[in-house]
Design a protein around this motif. Structure first.
Motif, PDB file in Angstrom:
ATOM      1  N   ARG A  41     -20.911 -11.458   8.792  1.00 26.10           N
ATOM      2  CA  ARG A  41     -20.713 -11.425   7.283  1.00 26.10           C
ATOM      3  C   ARG A  41     -19.423 -12.426   6.918  1.00 26.10           C
ATOM      4  O   ARG A  41     -19.688 -12.749   5.840  1.00 26.10           O
ATOM      5  CB  ARG A  41     -20.404  -9.727   6.968  1.00 26.10           C
TER       6      ARG A  41
ATOM      7  N   VAL B 278     -15.521  -2.043   1.143  1.00 23.61           N
ATOM      8  CA  VAL B 278     -15.350  -3.243   0.724  1.00 23.61           C
ATOM      9  C   VAL B 278     -14.893  -4.266   1.900  1.00 23.61           C
ATOM     10  O   VAL B 278     -15.539  -5.444   2.232  1.00 23.61           O
ATOM     11  CB  VAL B 278     -14.698  -3.505  -0.514  1.00 23.61           C
ATOM     12  N   MET B 279     -13.664  -3.882   2.424  1.00 23.47           N
ATOM     13  CA  MET B 279     -12.968  -4.620   3.329  1.00 23.47           C
ATOM     14  C   MET B 279     -13.847  -4.979   4.723  1.00 23.47           C
ATOM     15  O   MET B 279     -13.907  -6.018   5.123  1.00 23.47           O
ATOM     16  CB  MET B 279     -11.933  -4.158   3.913  1.00 23.47           C
ATOM     17  N   LEU B 280     -14.801  -3.872   5.103  1.00 19.80           N
ATOM     18  CA  LEU B 280     -15.440  -3.904   6.314  1.00 19.80           C
ATOM     19  C   LEU B 280     -16.715  -4.979   5.683  1.00 19.80           C
ATOM     20  O   LEU B 280     -17.132  -5.848   6.384  1.00 19.80           O
ATOM     21  CB  LEU B 280     -16.244  -2.604   6.473  1.00 19.80           C
ATOM     22  N   SER B 281     -17.326  -4.847   4.358  1.00 22.00           N
ATOM     23  CA  SER B 281     -18.253  -5.779   3.920  1.00 22.00           C
ATOM     24  C   SER B 281     -17.885  -7.305   3.991  1.00 22.00           C
ATOM     25  O   SER B 281     -18.873  -8.084   4.348  1.00 22.00           O
ATOM     26  CB  SER B 281     -18.704  -5.244   2.606  1.00 22.00           C
ATOM     27  N   ILE B 282     -16.712  -7.493   3.690  1.00 20.53           N
ATOM     28  CA  ILE B 282     -16.413  -9.031   3.493  1.00 20.53           C
ATOM     29  C   ILE B 282     -15.901  -9.492   4.687  1.00 20.53           C
ATOM     30  O   ILE B 282     -15.702 -10.673   4.827  1.00 20.53           O
ATOM     31  CB  ILE B 282     -15.384  -9.025   2.318  1.00 20.53           C
ATOM     32  N   GLY B 283     -15.977  -8.715   5.785  1.00 19.09           N
ATOM     33  CA  GLY B 283     -15.718  -9.298   6.974  1.00 19.09           C
ATOM     34  C   GLY B 283     -14.535  -8.939   7.718  1.00 19.09           C
ATOM     35  O   GLY B 283     -13.862  -9.695   8.839  1.00 19.09           O
ATOM     36  N   MET B 284     -13.782  -7.898   7.349  1.00 21.13           N
ATOM     37  CA  MET B 284     -12.521  -7.461   8.000  1.00 21.13           C
ATOM     38  C   MET B 284     -12.720  -6.623   9.132  1.00 21.13           C
ATOM     39  O   MET B 284     -13.267  -5.683   9.115  1.00 21.13           O
ATOM     40  CB  MET B 284     -11.614  -6.751   6.880  1.00 21.13           C
TER      41      MET B 284
ATOM     42  N   ILE C 178     -19.868  -7.722  11.460  1.00 23.24           N
ATOM     43  CA  ILE C 178     -18.616  -7.776  10.602  1.00 23.24           C
ATOM     44  C   ILE C 178     -18.224  -9.262  10.835  1.00 23.24           C
ATOM     45  O   ILE C 178     -18.212  -9.918   9.718  1.00 23.24           O
ATOM     46  CB  ILE C 178     -17.592  -6.923  11.140  1.00 23.24           C
TER      47      ILE C 178
ATOM     48  N   VAL D 100     -20.106   1.487   6.320  1.00 19.04           N
ATOM     49  CA  VAL D 100     -19.865   0.738   5.355  1.00 19.04           C
ATOM     50  C   VAL D 100     -20.664   1.573   4.182  1.00 19.04           C
ATOM     51  O   VAL D 100     -20.028   1.489   3.039  1.00 19.04           O
ATOM     52  CB  VAL D 100     -20.579  -0.505   5.434  1.00 19.04           C
ATOM     53  N   ILE D 101     -21.861   1.840   4.285  1.00 13.25           N
ATOM     54  CA  ILE D 101     -22.695   2.170   2.999  1.00 13.25           C
ATOM     55  C   ILE D 101     -22.303   3.390   2.624  1.00 13.25           C
ATOM     56  O   ILE D 101     -22.073   3.334   1.382  1.00 13.25           O
ATOM     57  CB  ILE D 101     -24.162   2.486   3.698  1.00 13.25           C
TER      58      ILE D 101
ATOM     59  N   TYR E 106     -13.443   3.622  -0.465  1.00 13.28           N
ATOM     60  CA  TYR E 106     -14.483   2.624  -0.990  1.00 13.28           C
ATOM     61  C   TYR E 106     -13.833   1.120  -0.502  1.00 13.28           C
ATOM     62  O   TYR E 106     -14.401   0.527  -0.436  1.00 13.28           O
ATOM     63  CB  TYR E 106     -14.442   2.824  -2.579  1.00 13.28           C
ATOM     64  N   GLU E 107     -12.604   1.322  -0.898  1.00  9.72           N
ATOM     65  CA  GLU E 107     -11.837   0.023  -0.467  1.00  9.72           C
ATOM     66  C   GLU E 107     -12.153  -0.347   0.858  1.00  9.72           C
ATOM     67  O   GLU E 107     -12.329  -1.623   1.259  1.00  9.72           O
ATOM     68  CB  GLU E 107     -10.401   0.274  -0.716  1.00  9.72           C
TER      69      GLU E 107
ATOM     70  N   ASN F  95       0.966  -1.251   0.035  1.00 10.36           N
ATOM     71  CA  ASN F  95       0.049   0.326   0.052  1.00 10.36           C
ATOM     72  C   ASN F  95       0.681   1.441   0.100  1.00 10.36           C
ATOM     73  O   ASN F  95       0.432   2.287  -0.820  1.00 10.36           O
ATOM     74  CB  ASN F  95      -0.960  -0.126   1.295  1.00 10.36           C
TER      75      ASN F  95
ATOM     76  N   LEU G 253     -19.173   2.699   0.509  1.00 10.74           N
ATOM     77  CA  LEU G 253     -19.538   1.878  -0.777  1.00 10.74           C
ATOM     78  C   LEU G 253     -19.940   2.931  -1.986  1.00 10.74           C
ATOM     79  O   LEU G 253     -19.901   2.750  -2.985  1.00 10.74           O
ATOM     80  CB  LEU G 253     -20.162   0.907  -0.529  1.00 10.74           C
TER      81      LEU G 253
END
Ligand SMILES: Nc1ncnc2c1ncn2[C@@H]1O[C@H](COP(=O)(O)OP(=O)(O)OP(=O)(O)O)[C@@H](O)[C@H]1O
Ligand SMILES: [Mg+2]
Lengths: 404, 227
Positions: free
Chosen positions: B83, A297-303, B80, A398-399, A293-294, A9, A402
């Motif tokens: 999900r 996405v990370m929060l959405s997928i469960g990070m 989290i 998150v929303i 945005y990134e 990064n 995104l």
């Protein structure tokens, strides 16, 4: 993996990273040089002061430092000498008698500070012999050397005889005649106008205090050994009889003036760092904002947020450490060079230095402090600035992220 | 088995200023193994519904049960975690972590799940082979086409073995060929892996592939047909 992500990064925007690194590096570089010069000059000042007179450590009879009278002198016993010579880091110890006397030459009289010294040991410590301007160094009983100022005042030159009168140990009468063999230059007018040197044995006889001295000045191999030797001596010697003092206690004014100077230097550095901090903060902000945005996405997928904050903190720390390392790498060869080949000052500066009995050079220091200080400041600073980006991640929706 | 049970869901944006009623008393059940499309005009509430089902947003009214658990009472951190364990996500674009390769992106989610390295590697290769990207495994997202990126995203969504996968317009940025490939692949995963898909779309060709089509209009379900 987190480390890998963080590392990649920081190289996503090479130009920005390089600019940030360069600014941290520059600050560290500049700060290293400045602190190296400061610490170098302090080391030199201390070294000079220690060498000039006090030694690294002095041993006195208990109470002498508060009340400098002959009655508070100590006896230079065998056992004391054995204990001193047993110290590993000791390079020399110099016994002295210091007291006041009236000196007269013809009709002129003046109060003088009489120093009873061991000529060979003394010059080993303070290079007294090098301070002779006229005549020769002390070598036989009955000799006396005096400051230039005193010589002028008394209109007495090498070859003339001085009469000293004083009060000796436990109130004994003291009087003696001494032949001037040399005159000495001193950095201060005051010393020049009142210093007189005779042999220790002469002083012991004059003040009626055989085998006694007012102080023992210890010269060590290096100043780092001071705390160790002091502690060791304090435990070995009977502290009811003796006092062991290091140069910091002997010269509190010097220590204080160094501290003040050092503090003002630090303020300057903090200003420099503060300016650079704004730039770094900008980088951190961009690093965080353009990746909303990134992060979403990370929060959405469960990070977990904690993990994301850890990642950001790693990025920030890596940047800081890299910058510091770059600055130190850039500074160290220069410092090493000037440490080995100090800059010589010229002109009036040089004269001012010489007047103070110092070599006219700008010394540099390679003390680890020089580098450690910068690393500390930068790390603390970056971690403070990291709070904001970390907070952003902590409350990121998150929303919203995104949709950005 | 019912994996998603949304009861009487309403969502109002800006309730204080100019309220927007994005969803109006929506009831929805999704069973395991379904391949469901949510369709409807722009602004009809598709994204809002998917976000609420995925625990990314909270409804103003109503409850969501996922696998029998009511997620409306979950804290942010619990959501989290939920999900991570139970839901796969595919977004319209830029799904992947840009600094990671396709392989690392797929593996990452299993790393978050604390799966063993052996399992991770094996499943990553298996999934990337299934989505036809075995040879592009070591490429970063920027070195992949949009369609390939979406396929990696599907592979990642499947990697965590979720109960269901939510995809909000997964083909919106793709050409017709890539759309067909992605859809075939998703259908394939639905059959072979038994993965449950719920996706939103505008695209008629995508709608044609779905086995259940739910139509939204003005935040209400106006039709629900199983084919
Ligand atoms: N964060 C928000 N704040 C205010 N209004 C919103 C917000 N998000 C969505 N809306 C509104 O809610 C309604 C439903 O939006 P939503 O994004 O769910 O529609 P959509 O069916 O996904 O549309 P599209 O097909 O264009 O993606 C729209 O009228 C939209 O303007
Ligand atoms: Mg939408």
């Amino acid at each position: 993996m987190l480390l890998l992500i963080a590392w990649r990064n920081i190289w996503r925007n090479k130009r920005r990273t390089l600019i940030t690194l360069a600014s941290i590096g520059f600050a560290v570089f500049f700060a290293c040089i400045m602190q190296s010069m400061q610490l170098g000059s302090y080391e030199r000042m201390i070294e000079n002061a220690v060498r000039f007179y006090t030694g690294h450590i002095q041993v006195h009879e208990k109470g002498y430092w508060d009340d400098k009278t002959l009655d508070n002198s100590l006896e230079v016993t065998e056992s004391l000498q054995t204990k001193l010579s047993g110290e590993a880091d000791l390079s020399a110890y110099v016994p002295r008698i210091e007291s006041f006397a009236l000196a007269s030459h013809g009709t002129l009289t003046k109060g003088v500070l009489v120093n009873g010294i061991d000529p060979i040991k003394e010059t080993g410590l303070t290079d007294l012999q090098g301070k002779i301007v006229e005549g020769q160094y002390l070598s036989t009983p009955g000799d006396i050397m005096i400051g230039e100022g005193l010589s002028t005042y008394l209109k007495a030159a090498p070859g003339d005889t001085l009469v000293l009168i004083s009060q000796g140990y436990h109130g004994a009468n003291a009087a003696g005649k001494y032949r001037i063999v040399g005159t000495l230059k001193f950095p201060t007018q005051e010393m020049s106008a009142q210093a007189a040197y005779i042999m220790l044995s002469d002083a012991q006889y004059f003040f009626n205090m055989p085998n006694r001295a007012t102080s023992l000045a210890l010269l060590l191999d290096n100043s780092e050994a001071v705390p160790g030797v002091k502690a060791d001596l304090t435990s070995k010697l009977d502290t009811a009889v003796y006092e062991v003092m290091d140069w910091k206690e002997l010269m509190p004014e010097l220590v204080q003036s160094i501290e003040i100077d050092y503090a003002s230097g630090r303020i300057m550095l903090y200003v420099l760092y503060a300016i650079i901090a704004f730039g770094i903060f900008g980088t951190f902000l961009m690093m965080t904002n353009e990746r909303q945005y990134e992060f979403g996405v990370m929060l959405s997928i469960g990070m977990k947020r904690r993990l994301m904050q850890g990642m950001l903190l790693l990025e920030i720390i890596m940047l800081a450490v890299l910058g510091v390392v770059m600055g130190i790498i850039a500074a160290s060869p220069i410092l090493a060079y000037f440490y080995l080949n100090p800059i010589h000052v010229g002109g009036e500066m040089a004269q001012a230095y010489e007047k103070m009995g110092m070599e006219p050079i700008l010394p540099f220091s390679l003390a680890p402090e020089v580098f450690v200080n910068q690393a500390q400041v930068v790390l603390v600073m970056t971690i403070l600035m990291a709070i904001y980006p970390l907070w952003i991640v902590g409350k990121l929706k998150v929303i919203k992220a995104l949709r950005s | 088995m019912i994996v998603i049970n949304a009861k009487n869901i309403s969502k109002t944006y800006n309730p204080d200023k100019v309220p927007v009623h994005a969803l109006n008393h929506v009831n929805l059940e999704i069973k395991k193994g379904e391949f469901t499309a949510i369709v409807g005009p722009s602004g009809s509430g598709k994204s809002t519904l998917l976000n609420i089902i995925g625990g990314l947003d909270v409804p103003t009214e109503g409850t969501i049960e996922l696998g029998g658990e009511d997620i409306s009472k979950f804290s942010d951190n619990e959501l989290i975690d939920f999900r991570l364990k139970h839901i796969g996500f595919v977004f319209q674009a830029y799904n992947l972590i840009p600094v990671l390769t396709a392989e690392e992106n797929v593996e990452f989610i299993m790393l978050l799940q604390k799966q063993s390295e052996k399992d991770r590697k094996a499943r990553t290769v298996e999934l990337l082979t299934k989505v036809g990207l075995k040879d592009q495994m070591n490429r970063r997202p920027s070195e992949l086409s949009g369609g390939q990126q979406q396929r990696v995203a599907v592979a990642r969504a499947l990697a965590s073995k979720p109960e269901f996968i939510l995809a909000d317009e997964p083909t919106a940025n793709l050409d017709s060929h890539s759309t067909a490939t992605l859809l075939d692949m998703m259908a394939n995963m639905n059959e072979k892996e038994g993965a449950t898909f719920v996706f939103s779309t505008h695209d008629q060709r995508v709608i044609d592939k779905a086995r259940r089509v739910i139509t939204l209009e003005d935040g209400k379900i106006v039709s629900d047909e199983v084919r």
